[in-house]
Motif scaffolding. Structure first.
Motif, PDB file in Angstrom:
ATOM      1  N   HIS A 132      -8.319  -0.325  -4.877  1.00 57.40           N
ATOM      2  CA  HIS A 132      -7.296  -1.210  -4.324  1.00 57.40           C
ATOM      3  C   HIS A 132      -7.627  -1.498  -2.862  1.00 57.40           C
ATOM      4  O   HIS A 132      -7.866  -0.567  -2.088  1.00 57.40           O
ATOM      5  CB  HIS A 132      -5.915  -0.563  -4.412  1.00 57.40           C
ATOM      6  CG  HIS A 132      -5.547  -0.118  -5.799  1.00 57.40           C
ATOM      7  ND1 HIS A 132      -4.845  -0.904  -6.674  1.00 57.40           N
ATOM      8  CD2 HIS A 132      -5.811   1.041  -6.465  1.00 57.40           C
ATOM      9  CE1 HIS A 132      -4.679  -0.254  -7.815  1.00 57.40           C
ATOM     10  NE2 HIS A 132      -5.262   0.933  -7.705  1.00 57.40           N
TER      11      HIS A 132
ATOM     12  N   SER B 185      -6.750  -5.479  -6.665  1.00 54.05           N
ATOM     13  CA  SER B 185      -6.913  -4.211  -7.369  1.00 54.05           C
ATOM     14  C   SER B 185      -7.825  -4.414  -8.562  1.00 54.05           C
ATOM     15  O   SER B 185      -7.694  -5.408  -9.283  1.00 54.05           O
ATOM     16  CB  SER B 185      -5.555  -3.678  -7.850  1.00 54.05           C
ATOM     17  OG  SER B 185      -4.676  -3.482  -6.759  1.00 54.05           O
TER      18      SER B 185
ATOM     19  N   SER C 267       0.826  -1.209   0.000  1.00 53.92           N
ATOM     20  CA  SER C 267       0.000   0.000   0.000  1.00 53.92           C
ATOM     21  C   SER C 267       0.858   1.257   0.000  1.00 53.92           C
ATOM     22  O   SER C 267       0.388   2.337  -0.370  1.00 53.92           O
ATOM     23  CB  SER C 267      -0.944   0.011   1.213  1.00 53.92           C
ATOM     24  OG  SER C 267      -0.237   0.190   2.424  1.00 53.92           O
TER      25      SER C 267
ATOM     26  N   TYR D 217      -6.045  -3.488   0.469  1.00 49.95           N
ATOM     27  CA  TYR D 217      -4.843  -4.113   1.013  1.00 49.95           C
ATOM     28  C   TYR D 217      -5.155  -4.710   2.375  1.00 49.95           C
ATOM     29  O   TYR D 217      -5.688  -4.030   3.250  1.00 49.95           O
ATOM     30  CB  TYR D 217      -3.722  -3.080   1.160  1.00 49.95           C
ATOM     31  CG  TYR D 217      -3.339  -2.415  -0.135  1.00 49.95           C
ATOM     32  CD1 TYR D 217      -2.356  -2.961  -0.952  1.00 49.95           C
ATOM     33  CD2 TYR D 217      -3.967  -1.235  -0.543  1.00 49.95           C
ATOM     34  CE1 TYR D 217      -1.996  -2.337  -2.146  1.00 49.95           C
ATOM     35  CE2 TYR D 217      -3.623  -0.618  -1.735  1.00 49.95           C
ATOM     36  CZ  TYR D 217      -2.640  -1.172  -2.538  1.00 49.95           C
ATOM     37  OH  TYR D 217      -2.297  -0.567  -3.717  1.00 49.95           O
TER      38      TYR D 217
ATOM     39  N   ALA E 164       1.103   2.716  -3.472  1.00 49.42           N
ATOM     40  CA  ALA E 164      -0.162   2.995  -4.139  1.00 49.42           C
ATOM     41  C   ALA E 164      -0.212   4.370  -4.782  1.00 49.42           C
ATOM     42  O   ALA E 164      -1.092   4.634  -5.597  1.00 49.42           O
ATOM     43  CB  ALA E 164      -1.315   2.861  -3.142  1.00 49.42           C
TER      44      ALA E 164
ATOM     45  N   SER F  50      -3.492  -8.324  -1.466  1.00 53.23           N
ATOM     46  CA  SER F  50      -4.181  -7.166  -2.024  1.00 53.23           C
ATOM     47  C   SER F  50      -4.927  -7.545  -3.292  1.00 53.23           C
ATOM     48  O   SER F  50      -4.546  -8.472  -4.005  1.00 53.23           O
ATOM     49  CB  SER F  50      -3.188  -6.034  -2.311  1.00 53.23           C
ATOM     50  OG  SER F  50      -2.158  -6.469  -3.176  1.00 53.23           O
TER      51      SER F  50
ATOM     52  N   ILE G  13       0.798   3.920  -9.613  1.00 52.81           N
ATOM     53  CA  ILE G  13       0.342   2.585 -10.005  1.00 52.81           C
ATOM     54  C   ILE G  13       0.506   2.406 -11.504  1.00 52.81           C
ATOM     55  O   ILE G  13      -0.008   3.197 -12.300  1.00 52.81           O
ATOM     56  CB  ILE G  13      -1.147   2.389  -9.640  1.00 52.81           C
ATOM     57  CG1 ILE G  13      -1.337   2.529  -8.146  1.00 52.81           C
ATOM     58  CG2 ILE G  13      -1.653   1.047 -10.127  1.00 52.81           C
ATOM     59  CD1 ILE G  13      -0.694   1.439  -7.333  1.00 52.81           C
TER      60      ILE G  13
END
Length: 236
Positions: free
Chosen positions: A198, A212, A146, A200, A149, A210, A152
């Motif tokens: 997303h 996404s 994370s 996590y 993040a 995780s 991305i």
């Protein structure tokens, strides 16, 4: 650790070194009257409480990286969230920029765009504006994904999305009964308009699962179901 006594007796036992003044025992939690019998049998040195063993301190769920996406049943875990017509891909290895960290990423991308009417921006934007749907299920150890993040890489060869500068995001950290049982915590990060989501799950042993979803109808609850089921399968 501060001990909160459940009764005057337990309080006096904890405070064997307390001072007796005027027929009362002065302890950290209260003043307890004495009648001479309270100390009977307590004159000997109290036996120290056994310290927890190393194995007891490490008790709780333990998790390990899967050897492969197929081995852990990633396609079954993601289920109907896999975009129609998408291509599966697997990445196994070290995490760039994180010494000793390893990761197994299972992704599906290049599928059919969703209904233009459901795309962010509405019917006028059309399927192209919705982008190519994709979903990624990732298992990571020894680094928190994370933290990456903010930037991305969007599947399908598109340009990177610098969230910190260009795209407003919403972040929510929370726990559920299941995460409490697993000893973990959830963090949900999504773009304000919902094109990228997303979730996590951080677990003991610096282990993370995780999920996404890009340009997908998947909800936070869908991603939560996936990461929790994946964590259960990763338990040793």
């Amino acid at each position: 650790m501060r001990l909160v006594p459940s009764s005057p007796v337990s309080c006096s036992v904890v405070a064997l070194g307390a001072v007796v003044v005027g027929g009362a025992v002065l302890v950290g939690c209260d003043v307890i009257p004495t009648d001479g019998n309270l100390w009977e049998g307590l004159g000997a040195e109290a036996s120290p409480s056994p310290s927890p063993s190393a194995s007891a301190q490490q008790a709780g769920p333990a998790f390990s990286l899967p050897e492969s996406c197929e081995g852990i049943g990633a396609a079954e875990l993601v289920g109907d969230l896999v975009p129609r017509g998408s291509t599966a891909d697997e990445t196994v290895g070290e995490v760039e920029g994180a010494s000793g960290a390893e990761e197994v990423a299972c992704s599906w991308s290049g599928g059919e765009a969703g209904d233009p009417g459901s795309a962010p921006g509405g019917v006028e934007d059309g399927a192209d504006a919705a982008g190519t749907p994709s979903i990624i299920l990732t298992f990571t150890v020894d680094t928190d994904p994370s933290n990456r993040a903010q930037i991305i890489p969007v599947p399908g060869g598109q340009e990177e999305m610098n969230w910190e500068v260009d795209v407003p995001v919403d972040t929510e950290t929370y726990r559920t009964d299941t995460t409490v049982e697993l000893g973990g915590e959830l963090k949900y990060i999504s773009t304000a308009e919902g094109s990228a989501k997303h979730l996590y799950l951080s677990l003991p042993g610096d282990f993370h699962v995780s999920a996404s979803a890009m340009f997908s109808d998947a909800t936070k609850e869908d991603l939560e179901r996936v990461v929790l089921a994946a964590a259960e399968k990763a338990r040793r």
